[in-house]
Scaffold this active site. Structure first.
Site, PDB file in Angstrom:
ATOM      1  N   HIS A   1      -3.795  -5.171   0.752  1.00  0.00           N
ATOM      2  CA  HIS A   1      -3.318  -5.465   2.106  1.00  0.00           C
ATOM      3  C   HIS A   1      -3.515  -6.938   2.477  1.00  0.00           C
ATOM      4  O   HIS A   1      -4.499  -7.281   3.149  1.00  0.00           O
ATOM      5  CB  HIS A   1      -4.094  -4.630   3.118  1.00  0.00           C
TER       6      HIS A   1
ATOM      7  N   GLU B   1      -2.077  -8.370   4.795  1.00  0.00           N
ATOM      8  CA  GLU B   1      -1.912  -8.445   6.254  1.00  0.00           C
ATOM      9  C   GLU B   1      -3.191  -8.082   7.007  1.00  0.00           C
ATOM     10  O   GLU B   1      -3.268  -8.280   8.234  1.00  0.00           O
ATOM     11  CB  GLU B   1      -0.753  -7.541   6.705  1.00  0.00           C
TER      12      GLU B   1
ATOM     13  N   CYS C   1       0.841  -1.202   0.000  1.00  0.00           N
ATOM     14  CA  CYS C   1       0.000   0.000   0.000  1.00  0.00           C
ATOM     15  C   CYS C   1       0.874   1.249   0.000  1.00  0.00           C
ATOM     16  O   CYS C   1       1.482   1.565  -1.016  1.00  0.00           O
ATOM     17  CB  CYS C   1      -1.005  -0.027   1.150  1.00  0.00           C
TER      18      CYS C   1
END
Length: 227
Positions: A172, A174, A94
């Protein structure tokens, strides 16, 4: 292999007790890959002494824009260029994706098409993958020598490969569902259009391909390739 995490933002205070900071999220994502990690909070002005302080570098997401005037952004850009020169592999996610592109001569902008939030489909060379998104900024011009290796209907340069130097992605992997729902409540209201937030709520829970991207990151750190 020792990976340095360059933390470029803070998780919302209401979410950090449950989810940890961005460094903790990437440790969970990459668990089982055999890496050790050290985190430097560059958003707070904490930088490694040199690119040689770790075997590879991972740059996190942030609520800040790569083009904004913050005192830690120019030294981060220089660190990225120094890591390229020192032949230390870099992975960016990002904001990390955007700041690498900007440091290497690309262009990052607040995208006039608006926001992308929640699970999104990205088209990689080996097929589509669904990953969480949370951004309005994006890379609108890739740097010279960077290869666009994934895109979506919203984001042309969703993943960039700098051969043997860096690999970065806009979404993302994560972020889990609970964290995205938390972002909707803590950072989305009044910023992201309500209709988009509702759509994100409705699609949270879709199967995600986070493990595939984590494997890409690990492969790049070890072998300087993504497949």
């Amino acid at each position: 292999m020792h990976i340095g995490i360059l933390k470029t933002g803070h998780t919302p205070p209401d979410l950090e007790p449950e989810h940890g900071d961005y460094g903790a999220m990437f440790r969970r994502l990459m668990a089982g890959e055999g890496f050790s990690f050290t985190t430097w909070s560059v958003v707070d002005g904490e930088f490694p002494d040199s690119p040689e302080a770790a075997d590879g570098w991972l740059i996190t997401g942030s609520r800040h824009g790569a083009y904004e005037d913050h005192p830690w952004i120019p030294p981060l850009e220089q660190f990225i260029r120094d890591a390229f020169e020192a032949d230390r592999p870099i992975v960016g996610v990002c904001f990390g994706h955007q700041i690498i592109a900007q440091a290497m001569g690309g262009k990052v902008e607040k995208f006039p098409g608006g926001w992308s939030v929640g699970p999104q489909v990205y088209h990689f060379p080996d097929g589509p993958r669904t990953v969480q998104a949370w951004h309005q900024d994006q890379v609108t011009q890739a740097p010279e020598g960077a290869q666009t290796v994934a895109s979506s209907v919203f984001c042309t340069h969703a993943a960039l490969l700098y051969p043997r130097k860096a690999y970065s992605v806009q979404p993302h992997p994560e972020f889990d569902d609970a964290f995205v729902l938390g972002l909707i409540e803590t950072r989305g209201k009044g910023v992201v259009p309500d209709a988009q937030l509702e759509q994100a709520r409705d699609t949270v829970g879709a199967p995600l391909d986070d493990a595939a991207l984590a494997h890409q990151f690990a492969t790049f750190f070890r072998e300087r390739r993504i497949a």
